[in-house]
Scaffold this motif. Structure first.
Motif, PDB file in Angstrom:
ATOM      1  N   ALA A  21       0.857  -1.113   0.354  1.00 58.71           N
ATOM      2  CA  ALA A  21       0.016   0.155  -0.423  1.00 58.71           C
ATOM      3  C   ALA A  21       0.694   1.018  -0.145  1.00 58.71           C
ATOM      4  O   ALA A  21       0.764   2.941  -0.976  1.00 58.71           O
ATOM      5  CB  ALA A  21      -1.278   0.336   0.909  1.00 58.71           C
ATOM      6  N   ALA A  22       1.783   1.230   0.560  1.00 56.95           N
ATOM      7  CA  ALA A  22       3.098   2.698   0.337  1.00 56.95           C
ATOM      8  C   ALA A  22       3.389   2.696  -0.614  1.00 56.95           C
ATOM      9  O   ALA A  22       3.561   3.847  -0.942  1.00 56.95           O
ATOM     10  CB  ALA A  22       3.865   2.512   1.978  1.00 56.95           C
ATOM     11  N   PHE A  23       3.692   1.851  -1.443  1.00 58.37           N
ATOM     12  CA  PHE A  23       4.907   1.994  -2.507  1.00 58.37           C
ATOM     13  C   PHE A  23       3.728   2.475  -3.426  1.00 58.37           C
ATOM     14  O   PHE A  23       3.697   3.240  -4.141  1.00 58.37           O
ATOM     15  CB  PHE A  23       4.716   0.661  -2.701  1.00 58.37           C
ATOM     16  N   GLU A  24       2.322   2.288  -3.163  1.00 52.12           N
ATOM     17  CA  GLU A  24       1.274   2.701  -4.465  1.00 52.12           C
ATOM     18  C   GLU A  24       1.354   4.327  -3.912  1.00 52.12           C
ATOM     19  O   GLU A  24       1.324   4.780  -4.942  1.00 52.12           O
ATOM     20  CB  GLU A  24      -0.202   1.808  -4.244  1.00 52.12           C
ATOM     21  N   LEU A  25       0.331   3.800  -2.651  1.00 50.53           N
ATOM     22  CA  LEU A  25       0.151   5.395  -2.060  1.00 50.53           C
ATOM     23  C   LEU A  25       1.613   6.873  -2.497  1.00 50.53           C
ATOM     24  O   LEU A  25       1.526   7.766  -2.641  1.00 50.53           O
ATOM     25  CB  LEU A  25       0.029   5.443  -1.597  1.00 50.53           C
ATOM     26  N   PHE A  26       2.656   6.252  -1.788  1.00 50.91           N
ATOM     27  CA  PHE A  26       3.437   7.312  -2.278  1.00 50.91           C
ATOM     28  C   PHE A  26       4.483   7.718  -3.314  1.00 50.91           C
ATOM     29  O   PHE A  26       4.462   8.996  -4.311  1.00 50.91           O
ATOM     30  CB  PHE A  26       5.323   6.068  -1.734  1.00 50.91           C
ATOM     31  N   VAL A  27       3.649   7.030  -4.547  1.00 51.88           N
ATOM     32  CA  VAL A  27       3.831   6.529  -6.402  1.00 51.88           C
ATOM     33  C   VAL A  27       2.689   7.957  -6.786  1.00 51.88           C
ATOM     34  O   VAL A  27       3.017   8.564  -7.746  1.00 51.88           O
ATOM     35  CB  VAL A  27       3.914   5.258  -7.032  1.00 51.88           C
ATOM     36  N   VAL A  28       1.772   7.323  -5.902  1.00 48.30           N
ATOM     37  CA  VAL A  28       0.374   8.290  -6.822  1.00 48.30           C
ATOM     38  C   VAL A  28       0.821   9.766  -6.225  1.00 48.30           C
ATOM     39  O   VAL A  28       0.100  10.566  -6.802  1.00 48.30           O
ATOM     40  CB  VAL A  28      -1.000   7.400  -6.060  1.00 48.30           C
ATOM     41  N   LEU A 109       9.243  -0.191  -8.591  1.00 45.31           N
ATOM     42  CA  LEU A 109      10.612   0.209  -9.446  1.00 45.31           C
ATOM     43  C   LEU A 109      10.073   1.998  -9.739  1.00 45.31           C
ATOM     44  O   LEU A 109      11.112   3.493  -9.046  1.00 45.31           O
ATOM     45  CB  LEU A 109      10.391   0.324 -10.580  1.00 45.31           C
ATOM     46  N   LEU A 110       9.039   2.625  -9.875  1.00 44.34           N
ATOM     47  CA  LEU A 110       8.657   4.114 -10.066  1.00 44.34           C
ATOM     48  C   LEU A 110       9.443   4.617  -8.339  1.00 44.34           C
ATOM     49  O   LEU A 110       9.716   5.914  -8.235  1.00 44.34           O
ATOM     50  CB  LEU A 110       7.317   4.212 -10.464  1.00 44.34           C
ATOM     51  N   PHE A 111       8.530   4.025  -7.541  1.00 40.08           N
ATOM     52  CA  PHE A 111       9.153   4.513  -6.417  1.00 40.08           C
ATOM     53  C   PHE A 111      10.188   5.244  -5.807  1.00 40.08           C
ATOM     54  O   PHE A 111      11.085   6.358  -5.354  1.00 40.08           O
ATOM     55  CB  PHE A 111       8.719   3.863  -5.413  1.00 40.08           C
ATOM     56  N   MET A 112      11.592   4.257  -6.349  1.00 45.08           N
ATOM     57  CA  MET A 112      12.873   4.284  -6.135  1.00 45.08           C
ATOM     58  C   MET A 112      13.262   5.552  -6.893  1.00 45.08           C
ATOM     59  O   MET A 112      14.520   6.203  -6.206  1.00 45.08           O
ATOM     60  CB  MET A 112      13.422   2.971  -6.465  1.00 45.08           C
ATOM     61  N   ILE A 113      13.301   5.385  -8.120  1.00 45.79           N
ATOM     62  CA  ILE A 113      13.241   6.823  -9.060  1.00 45.79           C
ATOM     63  C   ILE A 113      12.410   7.605  -8.379  1.00 45.79           C
ATOM     64  O   ILE A 113      13.381   9.377  -7.994  1.00 45.79           O
ATOM     65  CB  ILE A 113      12.951   6.207 -10.540  1.00 45.79           C
ATOM     66  N   GLN A 114      11.213   7.750  -8.224  1.00 45.40           N
ATOM     67  CA  GLN A 114      10.397   8.847  -7.099  1.00 45.40           C
ATOM     68  C   GLN A 114      11.413   9.817  -6.326  1.00 45.40           C
ATOM     69  O   GLN A 114      11.470  10.995  -6.006  1.00 45.40           O
ATOM     70  CB  GLN A 114       9.097   8.907  -7.395  1.00 45.40           C
ATOM     71  N   ILE A 115      11.325   9.160  -5.601  1.00 47.68           N
ATOM     72  CA  ILE A 115      12.714   8.615  -4.180  1.00 47.68           C
ATOM     73  C   ILE A 115      13.406   9.577  -4.096  1.00 47.68           C
ATOM     74  O   ILE A 115      14.175  10.021  -3.223  1.00 47.68           O
ATOM     75  CB  ILE A 115      12.243   7.946  -2.609  1.00 47.68           C
ATOM     76  N   ALA A 120      17.201  14.332  -3.413  1.00 41.26           N
ATOM     77  CA  ALA A 120      18.823  13.911  -4.080  1.00 41.26           C
ATOM     78  C   ALA A 120      19.407  15.053  -3.378  1.00 41.26           C
ATOM     79  O   ALA A 120      20.446  14.510  -3.231  1.00 41.26           O
ATOM     80  CB  ALA A 120      18.092  14.453  -5.714  1.00 41.26           C
ATOM     81  N   ARG A 121      18.734  16.492  -2.633  1.00 42.07           N
ATOM     82  CA  ARG A 121      19.479  17.283  -2.010  1.00 42.07           C
ATOM     83  C   ARG A 121      19.372  17.673  -0.853  1.00 42.07           C
ATOM     84  O   ARG A 121      19.501  18.837   0.018  1.00 42.07           O
ATOM     85  CB  ARG A 121      18.726  18.813  -3.021  1.00 42.07           C
ATOM     86  N   GLN A 122      19.056  16.461  -0.384  1.00 43.55           N
ATOM     87  CA  GLN A 122      18.849  16.977   1.362  1.00 43.55           C
ATOM     88  C   GLN A 122      19.613  15.826   2.182  1.00 43.55           C
ATOM     89  O   GLN A 122      20.531  15.156   1.403  1.00 43.55           O
ATOM     90  CB  GLN A 122      17.054  15.807   1.935  1.00 43.55           C
ATOM     91  N   ASP A 123      19.589  15.897   3.050  1.00 44.70           N
ATOM     92  CA  ASP A 123      21.055  15.304   3.948  1.00 44.70           C
ATOM     93  C   ASP A 123      20.259  15.314   4.606  1.00 44.70           C
ATOM     94  O   ASP A 123      20.439  15.524   6.424  1.00 44.70           O
ATOM     95  CB  ASP A 123      21.782  16.069   4.192  1.00 44.70           C
ATOM     96  N   VAL A 130      18.571   5.809  -0.374  1.00 45.71           N
ATOM     97  CA  VAL A 130      18.124   5.414  -1.449  1.00 45.71           C
ATOM     98  C   VAL A 130      19.674   6.115  -2.288  1.00 45.71           C
ATOM     99  O   VAL A 130      19.760   5.451  -3.487  1.00 45.71           O
ATOM    100  CB  VAL A 130      17.302   6.808  -1.872  1.00 45.71           C
ATOM    101  N   LYS A 131      20.775   6.763  -2.011  1.00 49.75           N
ATOM    102  CA  LYS A 131      21.342   7.155  -2.459  1.00 49.75           C
ATOM    103  C   LYS A 131      22.285   6.107  -2.608  1.00 49.75           C
ATOM    104  O   LYS A 131      23.478   6.135  -3.419  1.00 49.75           O
ATOM    105  CB  LYS A 131      22.205   8.581  -1.500  1.00 49.75           C
TER     106      LYS A 131
END
Length: 203
Positions: A21-28, A109-115, A120-123, A130-131
């Motif tokens: 459910a988390a994978f789906e909602l995070f993508v949407v 897969l979309l979740f990984m790309i999206q996250i 990307a620029r956070q610490d 994810v990095k």
């Protein structure tokens, strides 16, 4: 099955439902717009279940990265490190395995790309996690390129790190395009065209 095994089976089933459910909602909806309550509801579980199993959204997402590590990243890295065929064959194998995973489990897969884009620029812990996943893939692609250069099969004029980034970008871009235009284009045809471009472009 004893009561202990039943409890463990129920726990594993609930965690799997919450994770899906988390994978789906995070993508949407996106990471920040998705509440833990929404994930519980989507999974068909009680409001407190996600808190019970994970405690926080950060713990949940780190668990999702563990799933991606074992079910996707390790498989992609294995495809690249498998010493069968030419270096081009190994890169094409990486593209195909990513596409196969994306066809069966697109949200993951979309979740990984999206996250990766979102953080990307956070610490913080999520950005680092994810990095780390992407670094494993980049390092494996770069390793194939260096092997090819050392054997004389690929020009030493190419800078391995940036060339590896291009290969990873082609893979992720292919999956994003498939997601955006899935009703207008054929997934297998898109993969075939990416393979054609890589074969002719790399040569």
């Amino acid at each position: 099955m004893n009561s202990l095994n039943k409890k463990e089976t129920s726990r594993e089933r609930s965690i799997k439902r919450l994770t899906s459910a988390a994978f789906e909602l995070f993508v949407v909806r996106g990471y920040h717009a998705t509440s833990l309550e929404a994930i519980s509801s989507e999974a068909g579980l009680t409001k407190g279940s996600v808190y019970f199993y994970f405690g926080s959204k950060e713990n949940l997402i780190l668990h999702m990265f563990d799933v991606l590590k074992s079910d996707l990243v390790d498989i992609l890295v294995e495809a690249l490190k498998e010493e069968r065929g030419t270096y081009i064959d190994r890169i094409i194998r990486y593209i195909h395995r990513g596409a196969d995973f994306g066809a069966k489990r697109p949200n993951e897969l979309l979740f990984m790309i999206q996250i990766a884009i979102e953080f990307a620029r956070q610490d913080n812990t999520i950005a680092s996690a994810v990095k780390e996943l992407y670094n494993e893939i980049h390092d494996a692609v770069e390793g194939v390129i260096k092997e090819a250069q050392n054997s004389g099969a690929l020009s030493n004029e190419l800078e391995p790190r940036s060339f590896a980034s291009m290969i990873v970008a082609v893979h992720d871009g292919m999956m994003l395009e498939w997601h955006l235009r899935g009703k207008q284009i054929s997934g297998p045809a898109l993969v075939k065209n990416v393979r054609h471009m890589l074969l002719n472009g790399i040569k």
